[in-house]
Design a protein around this motif. Structure first.
Motif, mmCIF file in Angstrom:
data_model
loop_
_atom_site.group_PDB
_atom_site.id
_atom_site.type_symbol
_atom_site.label_atom_id
_atom_site.label_comp_id
_atom_site.label_asym_id
_atom_site.label_seq_id
_atom_site.Cartn_x
_atom_site.Cartn_y
_atom_site.Cartn_z
ATOM 1 N N TYR A 1 -6.172 15.750 0.397
ATOM 2 C CA TYR A 1 -4.632 15.914 0.451
ATOM 3 C C TYR A 1 -4.054 17.444 0.296
ATOM 4 O O TYR A 1 -4.938 18.181 -0.251
ATOM 5 C CB TYR A 1 -4.179 15.055 -0.618
ATOM 6 C CG TYR A 1 -4.686 15.406 -2.090
ATOM 7 C CD1 TYR A 1 -3.716 16.459 -2.724
ATOM 8 C CD2 TYR A 1 -5.585 14.792 -2.578
ATOM 9 C CE1 TYR A 1 -4.129 16.647 -3.986
ATOM 10 C CE2 TYR A 1 -5.860 15.006 -3.921
ATOM 11 C CZ TYR A 1 -5.367 15.890 -4.621
ATOM 12 O OH TYR A 1 -5.576 16.158 -5.970
ATOM 13 N N SER B 1 0.884 -1.302 0.029
ATOM 14 C CA SER B 1 -0.038 -0.045 0.136
ATOM 15 C C SER B 1 0.940 1.227 0.007
ATOM 16 O O SER B 1 0.472 2.439 -0.562
ATOM 17 C CB SER B 1 -1.051 0.007 1.344
ATOM 18 O OG SER B 1 -0.228 0.059 2.457
ATOM 19 N N HIS B 2 2.027 1.408 0.684
ATOM 20 C CA HIS B 2 2.797 2.400 0.660
ATOM 21 C C HIS B 2 3.470 2.702 -0.927
ATOM 22 O O HIS B 2 3.463 3.883 -1.105
ATOM 23 C CB HIS B 2 4.151 2.285 1.557
ATOM 24 C CG HIS B 2 5.060 1.460 1.021
ATOM 25 N ND1 HIS B 2 5.065 0.117 1.531
ATOM 26 C CD2 HIS B 2 6.429 1.413 0.688
ATOM 27 C CE1 HIS B 2 5.999 -0.569 1.064
ATOM 28 N NE2 HIS B 2 6.863 0.037 0.635
ATOM 29 N N THR C 1 5.395 11.464 -0.293
ATOM 30 C CA THR C 1 4.014 11.490 0.007
ATOM 31 C C THR C 1 3.846 10.587 1.359
ATOM 32 O O THR C 1 4.590 9.694 1.410
ATOM 33 C CB THR C 1 3.030 10.653 -1.301
ATOM 34 O OG1 THR C 1 3.662 11.172 -2.451
ATOM 35 C CG2 THR C 1 1.854 10.537 -1.017
ATOM 36 N N ARG C 2 3.013 11.076 1.930
ATOM 37 C CA ARG C 2 2.762 10.514 3.374
ATOM 38 C C ARG C 2 1.414 10.445 3.514
ATOM 39 O O ARG C 2 0.704 11.487 3.234
ATOM 40 C CB ARG C 2 3.467 11.359 4.320
ATOM 41 C CG ARG C 2 4.946 11.047 4.314
ATOM 42 C CD ARG C 2 5.413 9.941 4.419
ATOM 43 N NE ARG C 2 6.947 9.469 4.557
ATOM 44 C CZ ARG C 2 7.779 9.211 3.700
ATOM 45 N NH1 ARG C 2 7.180 9.098 2.461
ATOM 46 N NH2 ARG C 2 8.983 9.168 3.830
ATOM 47 N N SER C 3 0.688 9.521 4.391
ATOM 48 C CA SER C 3 -0.625 9.507 4.942
ATOM 49 C C SER C 3 -0.732 10.177 6.383
ATOM 50 O O SER C 3 -1.864 10.230 6.842
ATOM 51 C CB SER C 3 -1.126 7.942 4.795
ATOM 52 O OG SER C 3 -0.185 7.423 5.759
ATOM 53 N N GLY C 4 0.132 10.555 6.922
ATOM 54 C CA GLY C 4 0.372 11.377 8.010
ATOM 55 C C GLY C 4 1.563 12.127 8.497
ATOM 56 O O GLY C 4 2.597 11.721 7.671
ATOM 57 N N PHE D 1 -1.609 13.311 2.622
ATOM 58 C CA PHE D 1 -2.856 12.842 2.542
ATOM 59 C C PHE D 1 -3.699 12.764 3.834
ATOM 60 O O PHE D 1 -3.127 12.183 4.905
ATOM 61 C CB PHE D 1 -3.048 11.416 2.014
ATOM 62 C CG PHE D 1 -3.131 11.197 0.360
ATOM 63 C CD1 PHE D 1 -4.065 11.326 -0.179
ATOM 64 C CD2 PHE D 1 -2.050 11.099 -0.194
ATOM 65 C CE1 PHE D 1 -4.256 11.287 -1.757
ATOM 66 C CE2 PHE D 1 -1.716 11.080 -1.346
ATOM 67 C CZ PHE D 1 -3.009 11.183 -2.254
ATOM 68 N N LYS D 2 -4.737 13.481 3.980
ATOM 69 C CA LYS D 2 -5.476 13.498 5.182
ATOM 70 C C LYS D 2 -6.672 12.476 5.263
ATOM 71 O O LYS D 2 -7.056 11.901 6.397
ATOM 72 C CB LYS D 2 -6.157 14.798 5.378
ATOM 73 C CG LYS D 2 -5.057 16.063 5.454
ATOM 74 C CD LYS D 2 -5.656 17.381 5.720
ATOM 75 C CE LYS D 2 -4.614 18.400 5.581
ATOM 76 N NZ LYS D 2 -5.083 19.784 5.659
ATOM 77 N N SER D 3 -7.004 12.179 3.912
ATOM 78 C CA SER D 3 -8.089 11.178 3.951
ATOM 79 C C SER D 3 -7.803 10.440 2.324
ATOM 80 O O SER D 3 -6.688 11.125 1.847
ATOM 81 C CB SER D 3 -9.485 11.687 4.206
ATOM 82 O OG SER D 3 -9.910 12.307 3.199
ATOM 83 N N GLU D 4 -8.740 9.664 1.729
ATOM 84 C CA GLU D 4 -8.465 8.980 0.552
ATOM 85 C C GLU D 4 -8.714 10.173 -0.418
ATOM 86 O O GLU D 4 -8.041 10.129 -1.247
ATOM 87 C CB GLU D 4 -9.667 8.044 0.552
ATOM 88 C CG GLU D 4 -9.667 7.174 -0.711
ATOM 89 C CD GLU D 4 -7.941 6.373 -1.204
ATOM 90 O OE1 GLU D 4 -7.744 6.122 -2.192
ATOM 91 O OE2 GLU D 4 -7.893 5.967 0.241
ATOM 92 N N LEU E 1 0.618 4.423 -2.706
ATOM 93 C CA LEU E 1 0.456 5.838 -2.107
ATOM 94 C C LEU E 1 1.683 6.696 -2.821
ATOM 95 O O LEU E 1 1.198 7.665 -3.395
ATOM 96 C CB LEU E 1 0.668 5.847 -0.535
ATOM 97 C CG LEU E 1 0.599 7.405 0.051
ATOM 98 C CD1 LEU E 1 -0.943 7.785 -0.106
ATOM 99 C CD2 LEU E 1 0.905 7.304 1.489
#
Length: 124
Positions: free
Chosen positions: A108, A3-4, A55-58, A102-105, A7
């Motif tokens: 961003y 998944s990373h 790119t990061r999800s948090g 990304f803050k959610s799907e 992303l």
């Protein structure tokens, strides 16, 4: 695929779209030399731009741009030198970071940092 990796690919696609929407011409994507990969190579106003996309999800461990450390910068500079040589580019170059958080799907934030670093003596 992990998944990373998904992303990261999504971030690179968003970064490319961002650059194109702001008048950049994309010359290359995922260009490799030795152990280095340059995510996006763009051109605008007679300047070649070497862009690293993070790119990061948090941001619990820091902002995405914080992960472009000296080691990564050295690799990018060496690969950029080779690209400049192969293309016989005589003009200006620039190193940018495009940070995507990304803050959610579907939510961003893109932070395009122009002139994020310059190859100093310790990077050469």
């Amino acid at each position: 695929m992990a998944s990373h990796n998904d992303l990261g690919r999504r971030g690179e696609a968003l970064a490319k779209a961002h650059l194109e929407a702001t008048g950049y011409e994309i010359l290359d994507e995922n260009w490799c030399h030795a152990k280095a990969e340059i995510d996006l190579i763009a051109y605008k106003d007679k300047v070649i731009i070497f862009a690293e996309v993070k790119t990061r999800s948090g941001n619990g461990f820091g902002e995405p741009e914080d992960f472009v450390d000296n080691r990564k910068q050295k690799l990018l500079v060496k690969a950029a030198d080779e690209y400049i040589y192969l293309m016989n580019h005589q003009g200006e170059v620039r190193f940018d970071i495009i940070a995507i958080l990304f803050k959610s799907e579907t939510n961003y934030k893109i932070n395009h940092i122009e002139d994020a670093f310059w190859p100093s003596a310790d990077l050469l």
